[in-house]
Design a protein around this motif. Structure first.
Motif, mmCIF file in Angstrom:
data_model
loop_
_atom_site.group_PDB
_atom_site.id
_atom_site.type_symbol
_atom_site.label_atom_id
_atom_site.label_comp_id
_atom_site.label_asym_id
_atom_site.label_seq_id
_atom_site.Cartn_x
_atom_site.Cartn_y
_atom_site.Cartn_z
ATOM 1 N N UNK A 245 0.881 -1.035 0.210
ATOM 2 C CA UNK A 245 -0.138 -0.038 -0.336
ATOM 3 C C UNK A 245 1.342 1.286 -0.001
ATOM 4 N N UNK A 246 0.604 1.882 -0.993
ATOM 5 C CA UNK A 246 0.835 3.710 -1.021
ATOM 6 C C UNK A 246 0.223 4.771 -0.142
ATOM 7 N N UNK A 247 0.492 5.381 0.830
ATOM 8 C CA UNK A 247 -0.551 6.290 1.168
ATOM 9 C C UNK A 247 -0.920 7.436 0.152
ATOM 10 N N UNK A 248 -2.207 7.479 -0.151
ATOM 11 C CA UNK A 248 -2.183 8.526 -1.448
ATOM 12 C C UNK A 248 -2.900 9.390 -0.696
ATOM 13 N N UNK A 249 -3.440 9.554 0.358
ATOM 14 C CA UNK A 249 -4.701 10.420 0.738
ATOM 15 C C UNK A 249 -4.696 9.943 2.773
ATOM 16 N N UNK A 250 -4.308 10.953 3.615
ATOM 17 C CA UNK A 250 -4.345 10.222 4.679
ATOM 18 C C UNK A 250 -6.037 10.179 5.618
ATOM 19 N N UNK A 251 -7.002 9.807 4.221
ATOM 20 C CA UNK A 251 -8.547 9.324 5.022
ATOM 21 C C UNK A 251 -9.181 9.773 3.573
ATOM 22 N N UNK A 252 -10.292 8.827 3.489
ATOM 23 C CA UNK A 252 -11.091 8.663 2.018
ATOM 24 C C UNK A 252 -11.307 10.016 2.461
ATOM 25 N N UNK A 253 -11.257 10.770 0.641
ATOM 26 C CA UNK A 253 -11.825 11.520 0.913
ATOM 27 C C UNK A 253 -13.055 12.619 1.460
ATOM 28 N N UNK A 254 -14.123 11.254 1.080
ATOM 29 C CA UNK A 254 -15.529 11.469 0.773
ATOM 30 C C UNK A 254 -15.769 11.256 2.395
ATOM 31 N N UNK A 255 -15.237 10.525 3.340
ATOM 32 C CA UNK A 255 -15.833 10.677 4.888
ATOM 33 C C UNK A 255 -14.842 11.655 5.119
ATOM 34 N N UNK A 256 -13.873 12.474 4.453
ATOM 35 C CA UNK A 256 -13.148 13.461 5.401
ATOM 36 C C UNK A 256 -14.192 14.986 4.805
ATOM 37 N N UNK A 257 -15.074 14.493 4.396
ATOM 38 C CA UNK A 257 -15.659 16.372 3.873
ATOM 39 C C UNK A 257 -15.171 16.616 2.595
ATOM 40 N N UNK A 258 -14.508 16.133 1.914
ATOM 41 C CA UNK A 258 -13.727 16.890 1.375
ATOM 42 C C UNK A 258 -14.360 16.110 -0.605
ATOM 43 N N UNK A 259 -14.432 17.282 -1.103
ATOM 44 C CA UNK A 259 -15.280 17.630 -2.490
ATOM 45 C C UNK A 259 -14.309 17.631 -3.784
ATOM 46 N N UNK A 260 -13.925 18.387 -3.361
ATOM 47 C CA UNK A 260 -12.413 18.412 -4.679
ATOM 48 C C UNK A 260 -11.698 17.616 -4.907
#
Length: 384
Positions: A53-68
């Motif tokens: 696994x290469x971590x490419x974001x600290x959290x899944x973006x939808x659950x983190x509230x990131x829309x873009x």
């Protein structure tokens, strides 16, 4: 083979809740590892995988509230590009950006297109960068695309046989599973349940973009003794939900690229009642795994027909056509056909654009490789 799988960052791999593409990437990664390949997965931090696994974001973006998601995705693609020499094949499961950023590495790259392709917004990109080998998830998904698209294969989704265990008994309710949106037509599902006098359970998420649709149209229809709205459910809940259903309703009103929930339902032995749109005729075997309809009245009549279907027969159709093992074999054939063409591509200048007439050659190479992997009795003929 050294394979990089590049996943969307919207959800974990596999997703904690809703998320079709990330779920397919997970099943593919696990099966490729099981078959002995060296797999590297670029995905968000909560992902659970047997691959590197290469971590490419600290959290899944939808659950983190990131829309873009563009910024995070571009950062991930820079890391993929930095490590390109570590991989024989780079397999993208994200649309658009790889076409422009990896067009000089088309001898070792391919993109599986998971979404709808009938909207013209992205077509200029495919025309500007026609080099990239593309994989469709159904033949119908390809139809709206520009003629210059470089199709390598059609490879249908597959899931591990144990994910949605076979339930020989079923239950007494109709199931609607997925997302509340106009194109998924939960209103049709509710109408079918009421007209047939059958209980309906709706397990679906409501995105912010569809909240007004839910509040104004769907929520008022839920006030009925036959209708139960459950909301979004997780993977374990979903399998039990499908297995205990009498039939799955798939009343879509759009060109569905594949419809993963149909194969999950088949795995559980639950027949499907679906509208004749998009991939539906490619997935359902009429009279075996479900009923294909064109109207609410036909769907109401199909409730009784589906009830009489052999649940063991539904599961057998799944085992024959939609397992993760079969999907992985098809992708290995695609990878090999891609690499077999590499010398000719590498002799060309990086900026050279292959003539569209060469696209069928890629499909022919895939056809030959699939025969080698699966044997003549399982040979498939993708569109060229």
């Amino acid at each position: 083979m050294r394979i990089a799988l590049v996943a969307p960052l919207a959800e974990a791999v596999p997703p904690k809740l809703y998320g079709g593409t990330e779920r397919v990437v997970s099943w593919l990664a696990e099966e490729l590892v099981r078959q002995g390949h060296q797999v590297t997965l670029f995905a968000s931090a909560e992902s659970q995988t047997s691959a590197d696994l290469v971590v490419s974001a600290p959290q899944s973006l939808r659950l983190a509230g990131i829309r873009d998601h563009i910024g995070s995705t571009l950062a991930m693609l820079r890391e993929v590009r930095r490590r390109e020499d570590e991989f024989d094949v780079i397999h993208f499961h994200i649309d658009l950006l790889p076409n422009a950023l990896f067009h000089d590495l088309v001898h070792k790259c391919l993109i599986t297109l998971h979404g709808r392709l009938d909207l013209p917004d992205a077509h200029p990109l495919y025309k500007a960068f026609p080099e990239m080998p593309l994989v469709s998830i159904s033949d119908s998904q390809r139809l709206p695309m520009p003629k210059c698209a470089n199709w390598l294969a059609t490879i249908q989704h597959g899931l591990a046989s144990h994910i949605c265990p076979f339930d020989s008994e079923g239950g007494d309710y109709l199931a609607f599973l997925g997302r509340i949106s106009p194109e998924k037509r939960p209103d049709r599902a509710i109408e079918i349940a009421k007209k047939s006098g059958t209980k309906l359970k709706i397990a679906a998420k409501v995105d912010a973009a569809d909240l007004e649709y839910f509040k104004n149209l769907i929520e008022p229809m839920l006030d009925h003794p036959l209708i139960e709205f459950i909301g979004e459910i997780n993977e374990d809940q979903k399998c039990e939900f499908l297995g205990r259903a009498r039939a799955l309703l798939f009343p879509i009103d759009w060109p569905e690229p594949f419809g993963l929930v149909m194969t999950e339902s088949m795995s559980a032995g639950t027949p499907i009642i679906a509208w004749r749109n998009g991939s539906v005729p490619e997935v359902i075997t009429p009279g075996v795994s479900g009923v294909i309809v064109d109207s609410v009245d036909e769907a109401v009549a199909a409730v009784e027909t589906a009830t009489r279907m052999s649940r063991a027969g539904v599961r057998a159709d799944f085992e024959r056509r939609f397992t993760a093992e079969k999907m992985a074999r098809s992708y290995i054939a695609a990878y090999r056909s891609l690499l077999a063409m590499a010398p000719a591509k590498q002799r060309s200048a990086p900026s050279a654009v292959p003539h569209p007439a060469k696209a069928p050659l890629a499909a022919q190479a895939f056809h030959r490789e699939l025969g080698r992997v699966n044997g003549p009795s399982m040979l498939e003929t993708p569109l060229g």
